[in-house]
Motif scaffolding. Structure first.
Motif, PDB file in Angstrom:
ATOM      1  N   SER A 260       0.816  -1.216   0.000  1.00  0.00           N
ATOM      2  CA  SER A 260       0.000   0.000   0.000  1.00  0.00           C
ATOM      3  C   SER A 260       0.845   1.259   0.000  1.00  0.00           C
ATOM      4  O   SER A 260       0.301   2.358  -0.073  1.00  0.00           O
ATOM      5  N   ALA A 284     -10.411   4.687  -8.264  1.00  0.00           N
ATOM      6  CA  ALA A 284      -9.126   4.365  -7.615  1.00  0.00           C
ATOM      7  C   ALA A 284      -9.070   4.963  -6.215  1.00  0.00           C
ATOM      8  O   ALA A 284      -8.566   4.331  -5.279  1.00  0.00           O
ATOM      9  N   ARG A 288      -8.525   2.701  -2.889  1.00  0.00           N
ATOM     10  CA  ARG A 288      -7.154   2.689  -2.398  1.00  0.00           C
ATOM     11  C   ARG A 288      -6.904   3.628  -1.215  1.00  0.00           C
ATOM     12  O   ARG A 288      -5.991   3.374  -0.425  1.00  0.00           O
ATOM     13  N   GLU A 606      -4.273  -4.487 -10.216  1.00  0.00           N
ATOM     14  CA  GLU A 606      -5.011  -3.998  -9.055  1.00  0.00           C
ATOM     15  C   GLU A 606      -4.824  -4.897  -7.841  1.00  0.00           C
ATOM     16  O   GLU A 606      -4.785  -4.416  -6.706  1.00  0.00           O
ATOM     17  N   MET A 611      -5.871  -3.395  -4.002  1.00  0.00           N
ATOM     18  CA  MET A 611      -7.023  -2.523  -4.136  1.00  0.00           C
ATOM     19  C   MET A 611      -8.281  -3.168  -3.580  1.00  0.00           C
ATOM     20  O   MET A 611      -9.174  -2.476  -3.095  1.00  0.00           O
TER      21      MET A 611
END
Length: 775
Positions: A260, A284, A288, A606, A611
């Motif tokens: 992350s 996104a 995220r 992803e 994600m």
């Protein structure tokens, strides 16, 4: 003779001042000033050490001592002192010739000047080298109508008129990451030419280096040198087989917590083509950004990134792709970068972000990366063949050749190092081109080191030379050996020095847990609506609608007002019901086998960024298709049902529709299972077509008495169970004269189809889980 003896000094100072400053009225050089500044000046022929500071626009920018940088009238000496035209002296160590933030502002203005202004600035900069001969820069008193270029003076000039004005983004503090890697190796197993044989190939051979927060490290080398492999290894994306060597993040090994904190921009822009720029970045942000932020705050962050990247003008335009017209290539690349910087990463890795872009757009991309690094981020990028202006913007450089390390160190010291091993260009050229020629073993227009000549004469045969030049393999060996003997040990000692890090960051890296940006239900909801927005264009395309309508009308005409009162009419209706099962069993299978193979790159990207959970993606992906998949079949049945004169009863009609829809969901699950298991379009198509054909033949219409040893196949066929249910719905008591099978209350067939709905999907999910796509 001193050049000042040929030129009147006061007159020259006035001319120089006019060529270096902007007038207050219009802030740009005039034709008369540029002409006056160059009148009567002799033509200069710079040496190589002077030429390495010259960019394509004619500006002189030195990266070492004695180099001169000329940006919009400012003069800076890299590594030494910089003097502006107001007489102020500024110093900067480390090869940067002026304040970073100021340079960013100056570059924007430099990009926006017209070609004529660039030509005039190039002519004026020709006289800059006279400053090195001892001439004094004029003071403000000498030119009362001018003023120095200051920070923020031209902030109102847009960087890209098509994209909009770049504005600052509120950068939150982030955990700094210092990346170190020593003796990194990577090997792959390749299938041999003969069946059953394989060979091991080493892609990377002991690569070492480091990059600190605030720095931009460039990985250069020819195609096939291992740049992308090294970038993937450093980003923790290549784990099978396990890379060799030591890679540390703040002197600690890689952990899932770092997923992350790392942004990774792939070489290919993996984006959904039918989503707009704003939708792409907003989704996104939803997935995220931390759960502590509200939905409004996440949307605001997405808009901030759009402004920072200069994408305001195209924020409501679809991204587009190979077959869909959308934003330009440069804008699409900025969207890809925005997908990563939206999380405020500590470490940003980019794979050839300037490939396929023009020089101006490439310059803006690299300048943006430099701005990101200045905010305390660590940036690593691969780059294929940068212009001279781009080359001088990198802090550190790694030069690779055939997977080996040819140089690691400061980018500003690159040419000095290769000069020390007697490799210097014979003509003025872009430093990047010179380095790539060396990495390829091309010694044309390059001095041949004496050690290489001796090795060629003593230890090599005639076929190892090409037109009097050393063979590329000899050049490669010489460069690898030179780096190992001159720089390798020194750089390794610097890399191994420990770094200071507070206890909180160390605990996060050691014991930090994976942090999701949204709950499971929020992930499912976001992915569900994103899937509908992306695929509604395909499902409701005129081609697909026309296909269903034309087939429905043709069938309705062929079975126009059929009757069940006669044996022939009843047999015709049974044939139509069987076709229902065949058509809506075949079509969903052949469309769903492409689901995961087409989205494999997006899923891997992803999932590698954490994600969402795979379970949330799988359920959202399969359930978001249902509303779109079920609308056209309903329209299909409505047209045929009344044209063919089937049983006019509301209950019968709705049960017929539900039966067909249940078969579609089961057949779709079967296609998903095959596609997820094989992940190869050709193989999946072949397996699906053969299997569906077998299911159709065993469906109970063509053959009633099936041999015992193959009778099990009909119970796996969704055509068989659908056909029996449709017969039960339409004819509760069919005449015994027809070749129809005995039908009970239909619960067995319903249960079999429901088992297929869930069983095939469970099979598909397990197949995806076993692939470990970025998990």
């Amino acid at each position: 003779m001193d050049i000042r003896e040929k030129t009147n000094v006061p007159q020259w100072q006035a001319m120089e001042a006019k060529g270096l400053v902007r007038a207050k009225s219009d802030h740009q050089l005039t034709e008369s000033e540029a002409a006056a500044a160059t009148t009567g000046l002799p033509k200069l022929h710079p040496t190589w050490h002077e030429w390495q500071g010259v960019d394509h626009s004619g500006n002189l920018g030195g990266s070492g001592a004695g180099g001169v940088e000329f940006f919009s009238g400012n003069l800076g000496l890299g590594g030494g002192a910089g003097v502006d035209h107001s007489g102020t002296l500024s110093t900067k160590s480390g090869g940067r010739s002026h304040v970073k933030k100021s340079r960013s502002t100056q570059l924007r203005n430099e990009d926006d000047v017209s070609s004529a202004a660039l030509s005039r600035a190039s002519s004026v900069s020709l006289g800059m080298s006279f400053s090195l001969t001892g001439f004094i820069m004029p003071t403000d008193d000498a030119v009362p109508d001018s003023k120095p270029f200051c920070e923020g003076e031209y902030d109102d000039i847009p960087e890209d008129l098509e994209a909009g004005v770049r504005t600052g983004i509120e950068v939150e503090p982030t955990m700094p990451i210092s990346l170190k890697f020593t003796d990194v190796t990577y090997k792959v197993i390749l299938k041999g030419a003969e069946p059953g044989k394989s060979e091991e190939k080493e892609i990377l051979h002991g690569i070492s280096g480091s990059v600190e927060p605030g720095e931009v490290l460039a990985l250069m080398g020819p195609s096939g040198s291992g740049k992308t492999t090294l970038l993937n290894v450093l980003g923790g994306r290549l784990n099978h087989p396990t890379p060799g060597g030591l890679i540390t993040y703040n002197d600690l090994p890689y952990s899932k917590f770092l997923k992350s904190r790392i942004g990774f921009v792939t070489q290919d822009d993996v984006l959904f083509p039918h989503l707009t720029v704003r939708e792409t970045l907003t989704y996104a942000a939803y997935l995220r950004l931390p759960k502590t932020l509200t939905k409004k705050e996440k949307e605001k962050r997405a808009l901030d990134v759009i402004s920072e990247l200069g994408l305001q003008r195209c924020q409501d335009t679809i991204v587009g792709g190979s077959f869909v017209r959308g934003v330009s290539g440069g804008e699409r690349k900025r969207v890809s970068i925005g997908n990563e910087i939206i999380i405020n990463p500590s470490l940003l890795l980019l794979d050839e972000p300037t490939s396929g872009l023009d020089s101006t757009t490439a310059l803006r991309i690299i300048q943006m990366l430099q701005d990101i690094a200045e905010a305390g981020k660590t940036v690593i990028t691969t780059i294929h063949q940068p212009s001279s202006r781009l080359f001088h913007k990198f802090d550190k450089l790694i030069l690779l050749g055939k997977g080996s390390l040819l140089y690691y160190g400061k980018a500003s010291d690159t040419m000095h190092y290769f000069s020390s091993i007697q490799c210097t260009p014979l003509i003025a050229m872009n430093p990047a081109e010179f380095l790539l020629d060396l990495a390829n073993g091309n010694m044309n227009d390059v001095t041949i080191p004496s050690a290489l000549e001796d090795k060629e004469q003593t230890g090599c045969t005639d076929h190892e030379t090409a037109k009097g030049k050393p063979f590329p393999s000899l050049v490669h060996e010489y460069l690898v050996e030179a780096y190992e003997t001159r720089l390798a040990e020194k750089e390794k000692k610097n890399i191994m020095m420990p770094i200071a890090m507070n206890d909180e960051n160390q605990l996060k890296l050691n014991y930090g847990r994976r942090e999701w940006g949204a709950t499971w239900w929020e992930q499912y909801s976001i992915l569900f609506w994103r899937g509908i927005k992306e695929r509604k264009h395909d499902y409701f395309s005129w081609l697909r609608i026309s296909q269903v309508l034309i087939i429905a009308v043709i069938l309705g005409l062929l079975w126009w007002q059929s009757t069940d009162k006669t044996a022939d009419g009843l047999q015709d209706q049974i044939g139509l019901l069987f076709f229902f099962g065949v058509f809506w069993g075949f079509l969903p299978v052949m469309t769903s086998i492409f689901t995961f193979s087409q989205e494999r790159a997006m899923l891997k990207k992803e999932r590698s960024a954490d994600m969402y959970r795979l379970s949330a993606y799988f359920l959202a992906r399969t359930s978001s298709d249902l509303p779109l998949d079920l609308l056209l079949p309903i329209l299909f049945i409505v047209i045929i049902y009344f044209m063919a004169g089937l049983r006019l009863n509301a209950g019968t009609f709705f049960l017929t529709v539900l039966t067909v829809l249940l078969e579609i969901v089961a057949a779709q699950g079967f296609g998903l299972a095959i596609g997820a298991s094989l992940m190869d379009v050709k193989k999946a198509t072949t397996v699906a077509s053969v299997t569906v054909m077998a299911f159709m033949l065993a469906g109970g219409f063509f053959v009633n008495k099936v041999p015992v040893f193959i009778a099990w196949l009909r119970y796996l066929s969704f055509n068989y169970h659908t056909y029996r249910l449709l017969l039960k719905v339409q004819y509760e008591h069919p005449p015994p004269s027809l070749r129809t099978m005995k039908i009970s209350n239909g619960m067995a067939e319903f249960g079999a189809l429901m088992a297929m709905v869930f069983g095939y999907r469970l099979w598909a999910y397990i197949a995806l889980r076993r692939m470990k796509l970025g998990s």
